[in-house]
Design a protein around this motif. Structure first.
Motif, PDB file in Angstrom:
ATOM      1  N   PRO A 101       6.992  15.034   1.024  1.00  0.00           N
ATOM      2  CA  PRO A 101       8.245  14.291   0.807  1.00  0.00           C
ATOM      3  C   PRO A 101       8.122  12.860   1.321  1.00  0.00           C
ATOM      4  CG  PRO A 101       8.446  15.750   2.706  1.00  0.00           C
ATOM      5  CD  PRO A 101       7.118  16.062   2.064  1.00  0.00           C
ATOM      6  N   ALA A 102       9.101  12.036   0.987  1.00  0.00           N
ATOM      7  CA  ALA A 102       9.093  10.637   1.428  1.00  0.00           C
ATOM      8  C   ALA A 102       9.211  10.559   2.940  1.00  0.00           C
ATOM      9  CB  ALA A 102      10.241   9.881   0.762  1.00  0.00           C
ATOM     10  N   TRP A 103       8.616   9.513   3.503  1.00  0.00           N
ATOM     11  CA  TRP A 103       8.651   9.269   4.945  1.00  0.00           C
ATOM     12  C   TRP A 103       8.939   7.796   5.171  1.00  0.00           C
ATOM     13  CZ3 TRP A 103       8.565  12.686   8.922  1.00  0.00           C
ATOM     14  CH2 TRP A 103       8.351  12.194  10.210  1.00  0.00           C
ATOM     15  N   ALA A 104       9.653   7.481   6.225  1.00  0.00           N
ATOM     16  CA  ALA A 104       9.982   6.083   6.512  1.00  0.00           C
ATOM     17  C   ALA A 104       8.711   5.254   6.665  1.00  0.00           C
ATOM     18  CB  ALA A 104      10.822   5.997   7.782  1.00  0.00           C
ATOM     19  N   ASP A 105       8.725   4.042   6.113  1.00  0.00           N
ATOM     20  CA  ASP A 105       7.583   3.134   6.197  1.00  0.00           C
ATOM     21  C   ASP A 105       7.570   2.504   7.583  1.00  0.00           C
ATOM     22  OD1 ASP A 105       5.595   1.279   5.933  1.00  0.00           O
ATOM     23  OD2 ASP A 105       6.290   0.472   4.019  1.00  0.00           O
ATOM     24  N   PHE A 106       6.948   3.196   8.528  1.00  0.00           N
ATOM     25  CA  PHE A 106       7.016   2.763   9.926  1.00  0.00           C
ATOM     26  C   PHE A 106       6.282   1.452  10.166  1.00  0.00           C
ATOM     27  CE2 PHE A 106       3.360   5.540   9.525  1.00  0.00           C
ATOM     28  CZ  PHE A 106       2.368   4.941  10.278  1.00  0.00           C
ATOM     29  N   LEU A 107       5.286   1.135   9.361  1.00  0.00           N
ATOM     30  CA  LEU A 107       4.567  -0.125   9.551  1.00  0.00           C
ATOM     31  C   LEU A 107       5.401  -1.319   9.085  1.00  0.00           C
ATOM     32  CD1 LEU A 107       0.960   0.891   8.467  1.00  0.00           C
ATOM     33  CD2 LEU A 107       1.761   0.368  10.766  1.00  0.00           C
ATOM     34  N   ARG A 152      -1.070   3.070   3.149  1.00  0.00           N
ATOM     35  CA  ARG A 152      -1.921   2.358   2.186  1.00  0.00           C
ATOM     36  C   ARG A 152      -1.444   0.938   1.916  1.00  0.00           C
ATOM     37  NH1 ARG A 152      -5.482   2.143  -1.651  1.00  0.00           N
ATOM     38  NH2 ARG A 152      -6.358   4.201  -1.257  1.00  0.00           N
ATOM     39  N   ALA A 153      -0.148   0.742   1.754  1.00  0.00           N
ATOM     40  CA  ALA A 153       0.367  -0.574   1.382  1.00  0.00           C
ATOM     41  C   ALA A 153       0.074  -1.636   2.429  1.00  0.00           C
ATOM     42  CB  ALA A 153       1.878  -0.491   1.136  1.00  0.00           C
ATOM     43  N   LEU A 163      -3.698  -5.222   7.695  1.00  0.00           N
ATOM     44  CA  LEU A 163      -4.216  -4.824   9.004  1.00  0.00           C
ATOM     45  C   LEU A 163      -5.713  -5.074   9.113  1.00  0.00           C
ATOM     46  CD1 LEU A 163      -2.218  -1.490   9.366  1.00  0.00           C
ATOM     47  CD2 LEU A 163      -1.893  -3.547  10.748  1.00  0.00           C
ATOM     48  N   TRP A 164      -6.448  -4.760   8.054  1.00  0.00           N
ATOM     49  CA  TRP A 164      -7.899  -4.944   8.084  1.00  0.00           C
ATOM     50  C   TRP A 164      -8.263  -6.429   8.163  1.00  0.00           C
ATOM     51  CZ3 TRP A 164     -12.089  -1.989   8.782  1.00  0.00           C
ATOM     52  CH2 TRP A 164     -13.329  -2.496   8.406  1.00  0.00           C
ATOM     53  N   SER A 165      -7.576  -7.250   7.376  1.00  0.00           N
ATOM     54  CA  SER A 165      -7.925  -8.671   7.323  1.00  0.00           C
ATOM     55  C   SER A 165      -7.609  -9.391   8.624  1.00  0.00           C
ATOM     56  CB  SER A 165      -7.194  -9.353   6.161  1.00  0.00           C
ATOM     57  OG  SER A 165      -5.789  -9.306   6.345  1.00  0.00           O
ATOM     58  N   GLN A 166      -6.614  -8.919   9.371  1.00  0.00           N
ATOM     59  CA  GLN A 166      -6.282  -9.604  10.624  1.00  0.00           C
ATOM     60  C   GLN A 166      -7.024  -9.029  11.829  1.00  0.00           C
ATOM     61  OE1 GLN A 166      -2.052  -8.946  10.583  1.00  0.00           O
ATOM     62  NE2 GLN A 166      -2.138  -7.131  11.894  1.00  0.00           N
ATOM     63  N   ALA A 167      -7.768  -7.946  11.633  1.00  0.00           N
ATOM     64  CA  ALA A 167      -8.559  -7.367  12.727  1.00  0.00           C
ATOM     65  C   ALA A 167      -9.803  -8.211  12.985  1.00  0.00           C
ATOM     66  CB  ALA A 167      -8.959  -5.937  12.387  1.00  0.00           C
ATOM     67  N   THR A 168     -10.298  -8.171  14.198  1.00  0.00           N
ATOM     68  CA  THR A 168     -11.540  -8.865  14.524  1.00  0.00           C
ATOM     69  C   THR A 168     -12.726  -8.038  14.041  1.00  0.00           C
ATOM     70  OG1 THR A 168     -11.800  -7.789  16.673  1.00  0.00           O
ATOM     71  CG2 THR A 168     -10.441  -9.797  16.601  1.00  0.00           C
ATOM     72  N   THR A 199     -10.607  -0.200  -3.773  1.00  0.00           N
ATOM     73  CA  THR A 199     -11.235   0.605  -4.820  1.00  0.00           C
ATOM     74  C   THR A 199     -10.242   1.451  -5.604  1.00  0.00           C
ATOM     75  OG1 THR A 199     -11.658   2.403  -3.245  1.00  0.00           O
ATOM     76  CG2 THR A 199     -13.383   0.744  -3.498  1.00  0.00           C
ATOM     77  N   ALA A 200      -9.086   1.738  -5.027  1.00  0.00           N
ATOM     78  CA  ALA A 200      -8.124   2.607  -5.715  1.00  0.00           C
ATOM     79  C   ALA A 200      -7.530   1.900  -6.927  1.00  0.00           C
ATOM     80  CB  ALA A 200      -7.019   3.034  -4.759  1.00  0.00           C
ATOM     81  N   VAL A 201      -7.062   2.678  -7.882  1.00  0.00           N
ATOM     82  CA  VAL A 201      -6.509   2.135  -9.115  1.00  0.00           C
ATOM     83  C   VAL A 201      -5.388   1.145  -8.829  1.00  0.00           C
ATOM     84  CG1 VAL A 201      -5.188   2.737 -11.184  1.00  0.00           C
ATOM     85  CG2 VAL A 201      -7.182   4.099 -10.543  1.00  0.00           C
ATOM     86  N   THR A 202      -4.475   1.495  -7.930  1.00  0.00           N
ATOM     87  CA  THR A 202      -3.347   0.596  -7.661  1.00  0.00           C
ATOM     88  C   THR A 202      -3.811  -0.705  -7.016  1.00  0.00           C
ATOM     89  OG1 THR A 202      -2.990   1.852  -5.609  1.00  0.00           O
ATOM     90  CG2 THR A 202      -1.624   2.427  -7.502  1.00  0.00           C
ATOM     91  N   ASP A 203      -4.832  -0.650  -6.152  1.00  0.00           N
ATOM     92  CA  ASP A 203      -5.366  -1.869  -5.545  1.00  0.00           C
ATOM     93  C   ASP A 203      -5.951  -2.783  -6.618  1.00  0.00           C
ATOM     94  OD1 ASP A 203      -4.853  -0.856  -2.945  1.00  0.00           O
ATOM     95  OD2 ASP A 203      -6.737   0.240  -2.975  1.00  0.00           O
ATOM     96  N   VAL A 204      -6.765  -2.206  -7.486  1.00  0.00           N
ATOM     97  CA  VAL A 204      -7.430  -2.991  -8.525  1.00  0.00           C
ATOM     98  C   VAL A 204      -6.408  -3.542  -9.521  1.00  0.00           C
ATOM     99  CG1 VAL A 204      -9.168  -2.938 -10.348  1.00  0.00           C
ATOM    100  CG2 VAL A 204      -9.542  -1.654  -8.248  1.00  0.00           C
ATOM    101  N   ALA A 205      -5.378  -2.756  -9.828  1.00  0.00           N
ATOM    102  CA  ALA A 205      -4.350  -3.213 -10.766  1.00  0.00           C
ATOM    103  C   ALA A 205      -3.639  -4.449 -10.234  1.00  0.00           C
ATOM    104  CB  ALA A 205      -3.344  -2.091 -11.017  1.00  0.00           C
TER     105      ALA A 205
END
Length: 480
Positions: A255-261, A299-300, A305-310, A457-463
């Motif tokens: 089920p849906a979950w709050a977008d905590f990030l 995922r969103a 997060l990755w780009s701002q990590a050292t 690599t995922a379809v939504t990322d590439v789209a």
């Protein structure tokens, strides 16, 4: 024209506005987005396969090789998450894919065969070509492999393996993924030469059905390999070896979950993310809710997060967290997971936490591999009738012994991305040269940007990347 004796004619150069290098999912989606934008432009897609839109992932022909995401998660239209669901509904209503009723779920929750997904991509590209024709735009498939790229101040020039030369105002590296099982590597152990293709059911039918098969790697490619063996009629033991011995979890529909990030911007590092994600999953379980619910909200935010990590934080994540992240996040489609679970329960399939150390000679036929089991210092040799390399994707371009990545690196037109994952690029996809200069005419999208965004690599990322890059390229090309 008279040819001078002993001289060779220089092949004519074909010109286009945009050159797309690679015609799998990434290249086809970019082409479709360009066709739908106003303006007259000529696009050439250079792809050695006979069809556009399939690439490595969607050239599978067996119905058992399915997407690892359900239809509601796999739309190639970034503005319509239900696009694949609607297409499937029409396709099934017209009599296509009669086996879909075996999954006993709504259409949005179906896991289509990857080959069928390729048909969907091709149809959407064909529809975009109709739109593009109204603007005078064209997309042409050049069936060849790009072996060299050169750039200057006002153009990009490509050399193809058949001797053709192409020139365009801009070029895009849409090379997709280099599957380790099908990719020559510069530091090859000979593994691929001795191994069966994980998706080659025909070759697997030549095996003794009761023989022992060895598999290196325990991710989604391994799941596909087990499906292939089952469809080939194999009924013998399957021994799987991977460093951590982790299997992909089955993908469910939580089920849906709050977008905590989205609600907490103080989470900025991989360590903070993992700590909070564990807490969210524990909270879900305490409420009787599937732990996959909070995980699926992450995922969103991964790119940010990755780009701002050292680099230190990224390295820690890859070294200590990646195996568990992959097994929890890149999950197996239900029918494939059921097969793996059944074979594991029957003790026909066994998972070993062990590292592959190389091939060993065999005097009795079949194949021998040397492994080191986790926690042990000594190695041992294991024998099987056949070997399958299911070690996933090779993202380090320095290890891919294909002409294009090697030439791009040798010319200094690209440089490895963070942690040597893919290649480095600016936020808009413009590649970075060896000396850190931002290219003005050479771009990349999809899996080559793994090091920049982690999940690329995922379809939504590439789209999403295809849409953004198409708008940028169309804005730089003169409108006729």
């Amino acid at each position: 024209m008279t040819e001078t004796p002993g001289a060779q004619l220089t092949p004519a150069i074909r010109h286009a506005d945009i050159l797309i290098i690679g015609g799998g999912l990434s290249g086809a989606m970019l082409a479709a987005q360009l066709l739908r934008l106003p303006g007259k432009r000529q696009v050439l897609v250079i792809e050695p396969r006979a069809e556009l839109g399939r690439g490595e992932a969607y050239s599978a022909v067996e119905l058992g090789h399915t997407l690892n995401g359900n239809a509601a998660r796999m739309s190639i239209d970034p503005d319509n998450a239900d696009d694949l669901t609607h297409w499937l509904a029409e396709y099934i209503a017209a009599g296509g894919w009669p086996e879909s009723d075996q999954q006993h779920v709504p259409i949005s929750e179906l896991f289509p065969p990857r080959g069928l997904f390729g048909v969907y991509v091709q149809q959407r590209l064909a529809e975009a070509q109709v739109v593009g024709a109204r603007y005078g735009s064209t997309v042409e498939h050049v069936r060849a492999e790009v072996v060299d790229v050169q750039t200057d101040i006002d153009s990009v020039r490509l050399t193809l393996n058949d001797g053709q030369r192409l020139q365009g105002a801009y070029a895009v590296l849409a090379t997709g993924m280099f599957a380790a099982a099908r990719t020559p590597q510069t530091e090859s152990s000979g593994l691929n030469a001795a191994a069966l293709d994980p998706w080659d059911v025909t070759a697997m039918r030549q095996l003794d059905p009761q023989s022992t098969v060895l598999i290196i790697g325990s991710g989604l490619t391994m799941v596909d390999a087990v499906v292939s063996l089952e469809q080939a009629g194999h009924r013998g033991p399957i021994e799987v070896f991977s460093r951590h011995g982790l299997l992909p979890h089955v993908r469910r529909q939580p089920p849906a979950w709050a977008d905590f990030l989205a609600e907490d911007h103080s989470i900025r590092t991989p360590r903070q993310l993992m700590r909070e994600l564990r807490r969210q999953c524990h909270d879900a379980i305490a409420q009787g809710i599937d732990w996959q619910a909070p995980l699926d909200t992450v995922r969103a935010h991964i790119g940010r997060l990755w780009s701002q990590a050292t680099d230190v934080q990224r390295r820690q994540f890859v070294r200590h967290v990646r195996p568990w992240w992959e097994s929890h996040h890149h999950r197996s489609p239900p029918l494939s997971a059921e097969l793996v679970a059944r074979l594991h329960g029957e003790r026909r399939l066994r998972i070993h936490a062990a590292s592959f150390k190389g091939l060993e000679p065999s005097s009795v036929g079949g194949v021998n591999i040397r492994i080191r089991r986790r926690g042990e210092t000594q190695t041992c040799v294991v024998h099987g009738a056949a070997l399958i390399n299911s070690s996933g994707i090779e993202y380090d371009w320095r290890r891919v012994a294909r002409p294009l990545p090697q030439q791009l690196l040798a010319r200094g037109l690209v440089r490895p991305g963070p942690l040597a994952l893919g290649i480095a690029a600016a936020d808009d996809g413009a590649v970075l040269s060896a000396d850190g200069q931002v290219a003005s005419r050479l771009f990349a999208m999809g899996p080559p940007l793994r090091g920049m965004w982690w999940e690329s690599t995922a379809v939504t990322d590439v789209a999403s990347q295809a849409k953004a890059l198409a708008v940028r390229l169309a804005g730089m090309c003169p409108v006729v």
